[in-house]
Scaffold this motif. Sequence first.
Motif, PDB file in Angstrom:
ATOM      1  N   CYS A 179      25.472  57.379  84.570  1.00  0.00           N
ATOM      2  CA  CYS A 179      25.949  56.207  85.468  1.00  0.00           C
ATOM      3  C   CYS A 179      25.696  54.650  85.555  1.00  0.00           C
ATOM      4  CB  CYS A 179      25.280  56.782  86.658  1.00  0.00           C
ATOM      5  SG  CYS A 179      25.145  58.845  87.067  1.00  0.00           S
ATOM      6  N   ARG A 180      26.740  53.749  85.849  1.00  0.00           N
ATOM      7  CA  ARG A 180      26.308  52.477  85.767  1.00  0.00           C
ATOM      8  C   ARG A 180      26.414  51.959  87.158  1.00  0.00           C
ATOM      9  NH1 ARG A 180      29.451  51.069  80.121  1.00  0.00           N
ATOM     10  NH2 ARG A 180      29.191  53.344  79.443  1.00  0.00           N
ATOM     11  N   THR A 181      25.393  51.412  87.333  1.00  0.00           N
ATOM     12  CA  THR A 181      25.273  50.914  89.598  1.00  0.00           C
ATOM     13  C   THR A 181      25.234  49.571  88.952  1.00  0.00           C
ATOM     14  OG1 THR A 181      24.121  52.494  89.122  1.00  0.00           O
ATOM     15  CG2 THR A 181      24.111  51.602  91.406  1.00  0.00           C
ATOM     16  N   ALA A 185      35.809  61.076  75.071  1.00  0.00           N
ATOM     17  CA  ALA A 185      36.174  61.992  76.615  1.00  0.00           C
ATOM     18  C   ALA A 185      35.551  61.482  77.693  1.00  0.00           C
ATOM     19  CB  ALA A 185      36.781  63.207  76.299  1.00  0.00           C
ATOM     20  N   ILE A 186      36.045  60.868  78.444  1.00  0.00           N
ATOM     21  CA  ILE A 186      35.086  60.859  79.620  1.00  0.00           C
ATOM     22  C   ILE A 186      35.785  61.541  80.584  1.00  0.00           C
ATOM     23  CG2 ILE A 186      34.162  59.239  80.657  1.00  0.00           C
ATOM     24  CD1 ILE A 186      35.958  57.955  77.690  1.00  0.00           C
ATOM     25  N   LEU A 187      34.611  62.624  81.615  1.00  0.00           N
ATOM     26  CA  LEU A 187      35.188  62.870  82.626  1.00  0.00           C
ATOM     27  C   LEU A 187      34.090  62.348  84.203  1.00  0.00           C
ATOM     28  CD1 LEU A 187      36.250  66.011  83.934  1.00  0.00           C
ATOM     29  CD2 LEU A 187      34.163  66.776  83.050  1.00  0.00           C
ATOM     30  N   TYR A 188      35.765  62.175  84.368  1.00  0.00           N
ATOM     31  CA  TYR A 188      34.867  60.782  85.826  1.00  0.00           C
ATOM     32  C   TYR A 188      34.742  61.658  87.505  1.00  0.00           C
ATOM     33  CZ  TYR A 188      36.483  57.295  83.054  1.00  0.00           C
ATOM     34  OH  TYR A 188      36.814  56.788  81.781  1.00  0.00           O
ATOM     35  N   LEU A 189      33.663  61.512  87.392  1.00  0.00           N
ATOM     36  CA  LEU A 189      32.945  62.021  88.586  1.00  0.00           C
ATOM     37  C   LEU A 189      32.973  61.772  90.292  1.00  0.00           C
ATOM     38  CD1 LEU A 189      29.412  63.477  87.363  1.00  0.00           C
ATOM     39  CD2 LEU A 189      31.742  64.603  87.189  1.00  0.00           C
ATOM     40  N   SER A 243      31.438  45.866  81.429  1.00  0.00           N
ATOM     41  CA  SER A 243      30.603  47.808  82.008  1.00  0.00           C
ATOM     42  C   SER A 243      29.457  47.175  80.483  1.00  0.00           C
ATOM     43  CB  SER A 243      30.181  48.279  82.519  1.00  0.00           C
ATOM     44  OG  SER A 243      29.674  49.058  82.487  1.00  0.00           O
ATOM     45  N   HIS A 244      30.998  47.679  79.488  1.00  0.00           N
ATOM     46  CA  HIS A 244      31.342  48.316  78.599  1.00  0.00           C
ATOM     47  C   HIS A 244      31.983  47.267  77.910  1.00  0.00           C
ATOM     48  CE1 HIS A 244      29.871  51.957  76.500  1.00  0.00           C
ATOM     49  NE2 HIS A 244      30.202  50.784  75.455  1.00  0.00           N
ATOM     50  N   PRO A 245      31.741  46.609  76.927  1.00  0.00           N
ATOM     51  CA  PRO A 245      32.700  45.952  75.784  1.00  0.00           C
ATOM     52  C   PRO A 245      33.514  46.200  75.144  1.00  0.00           C
ATOM     53  CG  PRO A 245      30.231  44.990  75.301  1.00  0.00           C
ATOM     54  CD  PRO A 245      30.183  46.170  75.945  1.00  0.00           C
ATOM     55  N   LEU A 265      31.812  62.649  76.171  1.00  0.00           N
ATOM     56  CA  LEU A 265      31.216  63.126  75.026  1.00  0.00           C
ATOM     57  C   LEU A 265      32.337  63.117  74.403  1.00  0.00           C
ATOM     58  CD1 LEU A 265      33.608  65.159  78.019  1.00  0.00           C
ATOM     59  CD2 LEU A 265      31.483  66.655  76.693  1.00  0.00           C
ATOM     60  N   TRP A 266      31.453  63.215  73.221  1.00  0.00           N
ATOM     61  CA  TRP A 266      32.284  62.604  71.997  1.00  0.00           C
ATOM     62  C   TRP A 266      32.155  64.386  70.965  1.00  0.00           C
ATOM     63  CZ3 TRP A 266      28.475  59.817  73.956  1.00  0.00           C
ATOM     64  CH2 TRP A 266      28.808  58.603  74.665  1.00  0.00           C
ATOM     65  N   PHE A 267      32.975  64.188  70.315  1.00  0.00           N
ATOM     66  CA  PHE A 267      33.405  65.299  69.580  1.00  0.00           C
ATOM     67  C   PHE A 267      33.885  64.823  67.650  1.00  0.00           C
ATOM     68  CE2 PHE A 267      35.226  65.710  73.848  1.00  0.00           C
ATOM     69  CZ  PHE A 267      34.606  66.840  74.066  1.00  0.00           C
ATOM     70  N   SER A 308      35.588  50.789  69.620  1.00  0.00           N
ATOM     71  CA  SER A 308      35.364  52.042  69.008  1.00  0.00           C
ATOM     72  C   SER A 308      34.714  52.901  69.303  1.00  0.00           C
ATOM     73  CB  SER A 308      36.379  51.553  67.538  1.00  0.00           C
ATOM     74  OG  SER A 308      36.301  52.954  66.602  1.00  0.00           O
ATOM     75  N   ASP A 309      35.036  54.254  69.148  1.00  0.00           N
ATOM     76  CA  ASP A 309      33.690  54.686  68.993  1.00  0.00           C
ATOM     77  C   ASP A 309      33.473  54.967  67.269  1.00  0.00           C
ATOM     78  OD1 ASP A 309      32.723  54.524  71.456  1.00  0.00           O
ATOM     79  OD2 ASP A 309      34.846  57.088  72.001  1.00  0.00           O
ATOM     80  N   ASN A 310      33.939  54.698  66.388  1.00  0.00           N
ATOM     81  CA  ASN A 310      33.589  55.503  65.159  1.00  0.00           C
ATOM     82  C   ASN A 310      33.775  54.358  64.143  1.00  0.00           C
ATOM     83  OD1 ASN A 310      36.366  55.652  64.089  1.00  0.00           O
ATOM     84  ND2 ASN A 310      36.080  57.506  64.096  1.00  0.00           N
ATOM     85  N   GLY A 324      37.370  50.172  76.453  1.00  0.00           N
ATOM     86  CA  GLY A 324      36.438  49.094  77.358  1.00  0.00           C
ATOM     87  C   GLY A 324      35.971  49.614  78.706  1.00  0.00           C
ATOM     88  N   VAL A 325      34.992  49.052  79.258  1.00  0.00           N
ATOM     89  CA  VAL A 325      35.011  49.319  80.828  1.00  0.00           C
ATOM     90  C   VAL A 325      34.912  47.695  81.860  1.00  0.00           C
ATOM     91  CG1 VAL A 325      33.723  50.816  82.093  1.00  0.00           C
ATOM     92  CG2 VAL A 325      33.864  51.629  80.422  1.00  0.00           C
ATOM     93  N   LEU A 326      35.113  47.257  82.466  1.00  0.00           N
ATOM     94  CA  LEU A 326      35.521  47.129  83.644  1.00  0.00           C
ATOM     95  C   LEU A 326      34.327  46.904  84.628  1.00  0.00           C
ATOM     96  CD1 LEU A 326      38.851  46.315  84.890  1.00  0.00           C
ATOM     97  CD2 LEU A 326      38.603  45.452  82.928  1.00  0.00           C
ATOM     98  N   GLY A 347      19.555  57.320  75.936  1.00  0.00           N
ATOM     99  CA  GLY A 347      20.599  57.732  74.803  1.00  0.00           C
ATOM    100  C   GLY A 347      21.037  56.480  73.916  1.00  0.00           C
ATOM    101  N   TYR A 348      20.366  55.242  74.157  1.00  0.00           N
ATOM    102  CA  TYR A 348      20.492  54.143  73.312  1.00  0.00           C
ATOM    103  C   TYR A 348      19.543  53.777  72.482  1.00  0.00           C
ATOM    104  CZ  TYR A 348      25.538  54.629  74.496  1.00  0.00           C
ATOM    105  OH  TYR A 348      26.750  54.857  74.724  1.00  0.00           O
ATOM    106  N   GLN A 349      19.062  54.138  71.417  1.00  0.00           N
ATOM    107  CA  GLN A 349      17.196  54.190  70.501  1.00  0.00           C
ATOM    108  C   GLN A 349      17.929  51.862  70.016  1.00  0.00           C
ATOM    109  OE1 GLN A 349      18.672  56.440  69.014  1.00  0.00           O
ATOM    110  NE2 GLN A 349      17.713  58.044  69.696  1.00  0.00           N
TER     111      GLN A 349
HETATM  112  O1  LIG Z   1      32.729  55.601  80.727  1.00  0.00           O
HETATM  113  C1  LIG Z   1      34.072  54.894  80.188  1.00  0.00           C
HETATM  114  O2  LIG Z   1      34.952  54.743  80.598  1.00  0.00           O
HETATM  115  C2  LIG Z   1      34.210  54.938  78.767  1.00  0.00           C
HETATM  116  C3  LIG Z   1      32.862  54.816  77.993  1.00  0.00           C
HETATM  117  C4  LIG Z   1      32.349  54.204  76.926  1.00  0.00           C
HETATM  118  O3  LIG Z   1      34.066  53.599  76.201  1.00  0.00           O
HETATM  119  C5  LIG Z   1      31.776  54.569  75.606  1.00  0.00           C
HETATM  120  O4  LIG Z   1      30.728  55.103  76.006  1.00  0.00           O
HETATM  121  O5  LIG Z   1      31.815  54.876  74.852  1.00  0.00           O
END
Ligand SMILES: O=C(O)CCC(=O)C(=O)O
Length: 302
Positions: free
Chosen positions: A170-172, A214-218, A183-185, A275-277, A188-190, A261-263, A102-104
């Motif tokens: 998934c982030r492992t 949105a993020i739907l956690y598993l 994990s993720h600096p 999910l992005w809308f 903003s998403d746009n 961001g994500v710690l 998903g990331y070119q």
């Molecule tokens: O996984 C998350 O909690 C956030 C991820 C995120 O912000 C992103 O992928 O743009």
Amino acid sequence: MDLEHSFMHVLDELSGHLEQFGEERQGGEEGQDDAELLDNDFFAYPPANMPQAEEWEWQEWNKPEIVRFTTDPDRMLADNVLSQDQCDKLLELTKHCKEGDGYQRKAPHTYNELFEGLNILDAAKKSQEGEVVPELSQLYVNASRRSRDAIAKEFNLQTPLYFSYTHLVCRTAKDVVERRDLSHPVHSDNCILNEATGECDKVPPAYTWRDYSAILYLSGEFEGGDFFYAHSTKDLSPEETVSPKCGRLVAFSAGKENMHGVLAVTKGRRCAVALWFTLDPNHKEATFSMAEEILHEIKTVS
Ligand SMILES: O=C(O)CCC(=O)C(=O)O
Ligand SMILES: [Fe+2]
């Protein structure tokens, strides 16, 4: 049929009928007051003049709980969006995620974790090829739709909310002892943040059409990995953190008002549907409908 199921049954019927705009609603379980059902229901959304999901298997689903509305109207959090069983099934599907998917462009994620993804169309294609049980890909679709509907309802959107990109990720954690990174600096998403000036420019290569995220956690079975909102574009420290757990949905408007961001994930594997809308039909994710069509075909044939 218990109350929850009969309730879902009525909604199932309703969603089918709303789809054909203007058609009379039918049915409802005996002895139940339809108006009351609608008033109480989380999913009285979308209204009749908006597009409805085609096949919506309501019966399996619990009613989600909005557990918190922060003081910020652009943010929401809901629990129970998925049951434990549904989380387990989607976790099963994460076995088909691919490294770096998903990331070119340069991926924003840390090198101290393995990042893997599976988009909605690839999941459906894998079902078509017999590699993935169709129910799992259908659940991926349904969970995404359910999240979308919850967001549109809670943010009281008056025009349709379209999928713009849907990614099971998934982030492992890798075996790194001392972590000072995220994990993720914060981003903003746009828009693209210029850390020196605190400006966030809504220009390409940013995904400028994204309106909601949105993020739907598993699961919450890992260490670290909290989601956080930063204070602002100028103060990137965490203002509010959210710990992932099965069925928890975090959603927010995708602009600079919600830097996030994500710690660091320090142990284990953190999986979620990201999910992005968009409100712009021109940026509607074509692959989402393609995935739905493939799954529909599989069902029709079998
Ligand atoms: O996984 C998350 O909690 C956030 C991820 C995120 O912000 C992103 O992928 O743009
Ligand atoms: Fe993000």
